[in-house]
Design a protein around this motif. Structure first.
Motif, PDB file in Angstrom:
ATOM      1  N   PHE A  64       1.166  -1.312   0.118  1.00 13.27           N
ATOM      2  CA  PHE A  64      -0.119   0.160   0.020  1.00 13.27           C
ATOM      3  C   PHE A  64       0.906   1.275   0.001  1.00 13.27           C
ATOM      4  O   PHE A  64       0.434   2.248  -0.529  1.00 13.27           O
ATOM      5  N   GLY A  72       3.376   1.594  -1.720  1.00 13.59           N
ATOM      6  CA  GLY A  72       3.839   2.003  -3.048  1.00 13.59           C
ATOM      7  C   GLY A  72       2.888   2.887  -3.872  1.00 13.59           C
ATOM      8  O   GLY A  72       1.623   2.933  -3.447  1.00 13.59           O
ATOM      9  N   LYS A  73       3.660   3.589  -4.879  1.00 13.44           N
ATOM     10  CA  LYS A  73       2.670   4.538  -5.623  1.00 13.44           C
ATOM     11  C   LYS A  73       2.086   4.168  -6.945  1.00 13.44           C
ATOM     12  O   LYS A  73       2.932   3.348  -7.583  1.00 13.44           O
ATOM     13  N   SER A  74       0.905   4.238  -7.079  1.00 14.78           N
ATOM     14  CA  SER A  74       0.403   3.975  -8.653  1.00 14.78           C
ATOM     15  C   SER A  74      -0.411   5.138  -8.850  1.00 14.78           C
ATOM     16  O   SER A  74      -0.968   5.878  -8.185  1.00 14.78           O
ATOM     17  N   TYR A  78      -3.599   6.422 -10.225  1.00 15.45           N
ATOM     18  CA  TYR A  78      -5.048   5.843 -10.357  1.00 15.45           C
ATOM     19  C   TYR A  78      -5.750   6.547 -11.821  1.00 15.45           C
ATOM     20  O   TYR A  78      -5.442   7.566 -12.259  1.00 15.45           O
ATOM     21  N   PRO A  94      -8.782  -0.559  -2.813  1.00 15.51           N
ATOM     22  CA  PRO A  94      -8.451   0.952  -2.463  1.00 15.51           C
ATOM     23  C   PRO A  94      -8.465   2.127  -3.544  1.00 15.51           C
ATOM     24  O   PRO A  94      -8.118   1.361  -4.729  1.00 15.51           O
ATOM     25  N   GLU A 121      -6.775   4.729  -5.152  1.00 17.00           N
ATOM     26  CA  GLU A 121      -5.534   5.107  -5.902  1.00 17.00           C
ATOM     27  C   GLU A 121      -4.469   3.949  -5.818  1.00 17.00           C
ATOM     28  O   GLU A 121      -3.560   4.198  -6.439  1.00 17.00           O
ATOM     29  N   LYS A 122      -4.642   2.868  -5.199  1.00 21.47           N
ATOM     30  CA  LYS A 122      -3.881   1.763  -4.911  1.00 21.47           C
ATOM     31  C   LYS A 122      -4.227   0.379  -5.469  1.00 21.47           C
ATOM     32  O   LYS A 122      -5.230   0.240  -6.030  1.00 21.47           O
ATOM     33  N   GLU A 123      -3.098  -0.132  -5.814  1.00 20.72           N
ATOM     34  CA  GLU A 123      -3.627  -1.657  -6.091  1.00 20.72           C
ATOM     35  C   GLU A 123      -3.725  -2.605  -4.951  1.00 20.72           C
ATOM     36  O   GLU A 123      -2.964  -2.259  -4.120  1.00 20.72           O
ATOM     37  N   GLN A 165      -2.865  -9.209  -0.036  1.00 13.93           N
ATOM     38  CA  GLN A 165      -3.336  -8.372   0.807  1.00 13.93           C
ATOM     39  C   GLN A 165      -4.872  -8.440   0.990  1.00 13.93           C
ATOM     40  O   GLN A 165      -5.581  -8.261   1.861  1.00 13.93           O
TER      41      GLN A 165
END
Length: 191
Positions: A21, A23-25, A27, A120, A122-124, A129
Motif C-alpha cells: 500500500f 507503493g505509488k500507482s 489511478y 483502495p 488509488e492503490k492496487e 493483501q
C-alpha cells in the motif's frame, strides 16, 4: 508450534500489505468516479461531475470529453490544452477525485472473514493483501490451490496460485494484482 507458524504467517501477510500500500500507482479515472475541476481565476468553470458509464464528462466551453483511463495530471493537461485552444490564455486547471468508483473483490472459502472488500481508490491490491483483509487463512486452508476467478474480454478465467510459494519462499511475483470483481477462492485442505 502450529500456533507460531500461523502467527508468523499472519505477520508476514500484514507486512506485505503495508509495503504494497505504500507503493505509488497512478489511478486512472473510471466510470462513476466523481471529479471536481477548478480553473484558477474562472469560478464559472468550477465543475463537479461524474464520469459517465461510457467514460465521458461534460465540461463548460469544451463540451463532452473522453476521460476514462486518464490520470488526474493527464486530465488537467487535456483540459488546459482544450481551454487554451480557443478560450483562455495560460489556463491553470486543478482536478481531484471526490468519489471513487466502487470496486470490490470477493474472498471466499477458507479465510477467517469471507466477504466483499473494497479495492483502495488509488492503490492496487494483491492477492495476499485481500487474504489479509479477510483475516488470513483458516487452519484447514489449502494454500497450494488458491484460485482467482476473473472475467477477461467476456470470458471467465481461473488463475491457480500456490500461496505457499509467496508466504514461505517469498516469491512475490506470484502475488498477483487483483482486478475489480475478481473472486478469490481458498479451498479446504484434505490432509
Amino acid at each position: 508450534m502450529k500456533f507460531f507458524s500461523t502467527l508468523t504467517l499472519s505477520i508476514l501477510i500484514l507486512l506485505w500489505s503495508v509495503n504494497a500500500f505504500a507503493g505509488k500507482s497512478e489511478y486512472k479515472l473510471q466510470p462513476t468516479d466523481v471529479i471536481t475541476i477548478n480553473v484558477h481565476g474562472q469560478p464559472d468553470l468550477t465543475t463537479k461531475t461524474r464520469v459517465t458509464a461510457d467514460g465521458f464528462i461534460t465540461f463548460p466551453l469544451v463540451g463532452k470529453i473522453a476521460v476514462s483511463g486518464l490520470t488526474i495530471p493527464e486530465l488537467e493537461q487535456k483540459l488546459k490544452e482544450l481551454l487554451e485552444k480557443d478560450y483562455l490564455v495560460n489556463a491553470q486547471v486543478l482536478a481531484f477525485i471526490e468519489e471513487y468508483n466502487t470496486r470490490q473483490v470477493s474472498v471466499i472459502g477458507e479465510v477467517k472473514s469471507p466477504g466483499k472488500y473494497a479495492l483502495p481508490g488509488e492503490k492496487e491490491m494483491t492477492l495476499m493483501q485481500a487474504i489479509a483483509m479477510a483475516g488470513g487463512f483458516t487452519k484447514i486452508a489449502d494454500l497450494t490451490k488458491t484460485k482467482v476467478m476473473r472475467m477477461e474480454d467476456g470470458k471467465k478465467r481461473t488463475i491457480i496460485i500456490n500461496a505457499k510459494d509467496i508466504t514461505e519462499k517469498g516469491d512475490k511475483d506470484k502475488d498477483i494484482i487483483l482486478q475489480a470483481e475478481d473472486i478469490v477462492v481458498v479451498s479446504e485442505s484434505f490432509f
